[in-house]
Design an enzyme around this catalytic site. Structure first.
Site, PDB file in Angstrom:
ATOM      1  N   ILE A 125       0.704  -0.809  -0.190  1.00 35.55           N
ATOM      2  CA  ILE A 125       0.669   0.054   0.031  1.00 35.55           C
ATOM      3  C   ILE A 125       1.258   1.275  -0.230  1.00 35.55           C
ATOM      4  O   ILE A 125       2.317   0.379   0.272  1.00 35.55           O
ATOM      5  CB  ILE A 125      -0.940   0.083   1.179  1.00 35.55           C
ATOM      6  N   ASP A 126       0.533   2.443  -0.486  1.00 39.34           N
ATOM      7  CA  ASP A 126       1.433   3.262  -0.055  1.00 39.34           C
ATOM      8  C   ASP A 126       1.872   4.062   0.777  1.00 39.34           C
ATOM      9  O   ASP A 126       1.241   3.524   1.654  1.00 39.34           O
ATOM     10  CB  ASP A 126       0.261   4.709  -1.723  1.00 39.34           C
ATOM     11  N   LYS A 127       2.868   4.566   0.162  1.00 41.24           N
ATOM     12  CA  LYS A 127       3.180   5.058   1.531  1.00 41.24           C
ATOM     13  C   LYS A 127       2.892   6.581   2.912  1.00 41.24           C
ATOM     14  O   LYS A 127       2.443   5.554   4.275  1.00 41.24           O
ATOM     15  CB  LYS A 127       4.350   6.495   1.633  1.00 41.24           C
ATOM     16  N   ARG A 149      -6.883   5.163  -5.961  1.00 38.53           N
ATOM     17  CA  ARG A 149      -7.014   6.967  -6.295  1.00 38.53           C
ATOM     18  C   ARG A 149      -7.239   6.801  -7.675  1.00 38.53           C
ATOM     19  O   ARG A 149      -7.207   8.618  -7.979  1.00 38.53           O
ATOM     20  CB  ARG A 149      -5.547   7.383  -5.430  1.00 38.53           C
ATOM     21  N   THR A 208      -0.730   5.955   2.589  1.00 41.32           N
ATOM     22  CA  THR A 208      -2.001   5.040   2.824  1.00 41.32           C
ATOM     23  C   THR A 208      -1.866   4.237   3.946  1.00 41.32           C
ATOM     24  O   THR A 208      -0.556   3.564   4.438  1.00 41.32           O
ATOM     25  CB  THR A 208      -2.153   4.177   1.614  1.00 41.32           C
TER      26      THR A 208
END
Length: 320
Positions: free
Chosen positions: A139-141, A245, A143
């Site tokens: 998962i994104d940094k 996103r 998030t």
């Protein structure tokens, strides 16, 4: 310690692309490496920082700050982890926003991998490679939420198969600018790297990788007919980079606080709520992760409550 490299460009370099001009004079630094260092703000001309390698060169004294080489493999770092589950085969973490999943250029330390190496030691699965041991999904940094990592090779292979077969329950909570219309639906749109900005992803007009997101608006903030914001639950069938996103932005309802895909300003009351809540990232949280344990066969399901910034944001949006 860093290694400053000094280059004096004279009139013969004027008008040439800057990174090309410098690369021709710094034979021990590749052009790709040079471009990355410039983007990080490590180049100065006459004391002024330059971050655009594509700019035209002008004569002057340039200094490139070259950092020491990063370690060949990640090192264990004592970073606190919120462990939701752990056995001999896997570990489930409630990741905070701001924690990168694994080392990459520009963020070689302070990542989840560094923390896992300290916590799990030699038991971490090596299938992910030297730089990404144990990492099965990302998962994104910025998030927050639930992620699983493999401690054994058997778990890594099994989890990878579950993700590949889309046999994983994944639910995310997002707060969006406005609300997607219709209020419930499925976004099926392939995703590829943007042709305009290689750091961004975009809905692909042709080609790309298939991406499927089911969404449901749980709550509207502001007038029903013209929502100011919404709480949206997204369930993934695929796991493409920045999928939620990109998909929400394609519906005209990007995640609040998204610095990459959130084109357009939220309404003033929403901006105030974001500021008062201290939201400094995209409002996206991996709230649910469920799967069958690939080794024991046990059914596992984990839920993570909204972190403080998103919980506060929801409370303030509710007052609109």
């Amino acid at each position: 310690m860093s290694d400053p490299r000094h280059v004096a460009l004279d009139e013969t370099a004027r008008g040439e692309r800057l990174d090309k001009a410098l690369a021709g004079r710094l034979t021990d630094v590749s052009r790709a490496r040079l471009q990355a260092l410039i983007a990080e703000g490590r180049l100065r001309r006459d004391g002024v920082v330059i971050t655009d390698g594509a700019a035209r060169a002008v004569p002057g004294d340039y200094v490139l700050d070259v950092p020491p080489p990063a370690p060949a493999s990640p090192e264990a770092e004592s970073i606190p982890l919120a462990v939701l589950f752990e056995d001999a085969h896997l570990i489930v973490i409630d990741k905070p926003a701001g924690l990168t999943m694994h080392p990459a250029p520009g963020s070689e330390t302070g990542t989840l991998v560094n923390a896992l190496l300290a916590h799990c030691g030699a038991s971490l699965s090596g299938i992910g490679g030297v730089a990404r041991p144990g990492i099965v999904h990302r998962i994104d940094k910025e998030t927050s939420g639930v992620v699983v990592a493999a401690k054994s090779d058997a778990a890594h292979q099994g989890l990878s198969a579950l993700f590949a077969a889309h046999d994983i329950e994944r639910a995310y909570v997002a707060f969006t600018r406005g609300a997607p219309d219709p209020r419930r639906g499925t976004i099926e749109a392939a995703i590829a790297r943007s042709t305009h900005d290689r750091k961004k992803m975009a809905v692909a007009r042709s080609g790309g990788r298939a991406a499927l997101t089911h969404y449901r608006v749980e709550r509207i903030f502001g007038p029903e007919e013209r929502p100011l914001a919404a709480r949206v639950v997204c369930r993934l069938e695929t796991g493409r980079t920045h999928q939620i996103r990109v998909h929400l932005a394609s519906k005209g309802a990007p995640c609040l606080g998204d610095p990459v895909y959130g084109a357009g300003q939220p309404a003033a009351p929403v901006r105030a709520a974001m500021a008062e809540a201290g939201l400094a990232r995209q409002a996206l949280h991996a709230a649910v992760l469920g799967f069958v344990h690939p080794v024991t066969g046990e059914t596992l399901r984990f839920e993570s409550p909204l972190p403080a910034d998103m919980a506060e944001l929801e409370a303030r949006l509710a007052a609109l």
